[in-house]
Design an enzyme around this catalytic site. Sequence first.
Site: not given
Ligand code: DGL
Length: 290
Positions: A36-37, A68-69, A99, A101, A178, A210-212
């Site tokens: 993941d990012s 990454y987004g 991830c 993204t 976060e 999105c993972t979060h």
């Molecule tokens: N892990 C990214 C996603 O699921 C979210 C965080 C990022 O922008 O890197 O898209």
Amino acid sequence: MASPTRTHSKIGKRALASGNGKVSIRPGDRPIGVFDSGIGGLTVLRALVEVLPNEDFIYLGDTARLPYGTKTSEVIIRYSRENTEFLLAKGIKMLVVACNTSSAVALDAIARDTMIPVIGVIEPGARAAVKASRSGKIGVIATEATVASGAYTRTIQNLRPGAEIYTRACPLLVPLVEEGWTDNDIAERTVSHYLESLKQSGIDTLLLGCTHYPLLTRMFQQVLGRGVRVVDSATATADAVRRRLDELKLARRGARGKQSFFVTESPERFVRVGRRFFGPQVESAVRLER
Ligand code: DGL
């Protein structure tokens, strides 16, 4: 981490060759790579460990280069390839791109370069949303890059032609999660702001792209009300991985598996914040030397 595409193919072939008897380890006993990012992919890893408790997992969080987004496709593809290369060199039997993204933007590029199965979160998430929705009015929230890629819209429309898909980029939600602000008035106001237009559209399902975002599920449900189902891709992805392992006869048998964590920056922060995403099993993380 160096990254030319050709190197990936070679490493991928080498990793595959270890399944041809050149090294003694049984192919199914090799670990599954997850990247993941940063920290958020731990929501996907949690689901993977629940569904596949006997597997060993190697998790890489590219914490030095998160988010990454907000980045361009070119950069996201380059970073994703570098992450893949690192995990392939660890001898993984399968790669999970946790991830959203990276899955939206770089999955095809990664899959072309590697010789092992690669599974992303977009298709499983889209399937889960289509299954959950009665009306076919589906909201998708994600990072800017994921929304701009159109990956969720395309995949949902393929699965259910005629579906009405409403997307919304929510860039402030990643830092909120976060920070651990998932349950206060700032989180509520931010979520309400982002979801307003989706609510007006009359969606019956919200897909967390999105993972979060799974850490904000309660808040999404509170803002949208009970009539809207909130689904995420983590469990659906874990199920897809389980099916694929079974098909390929690559499942690991025997004792409970373990997880190891690698990051590109700030291992202490990863452990601290990662425990909220995954649990106390995040005891330590190794920082990659580059
Ligand atoms: N892990 C990214 C996603 O699921 C979210 C965080 C990022 O922008 O890197 O898209």
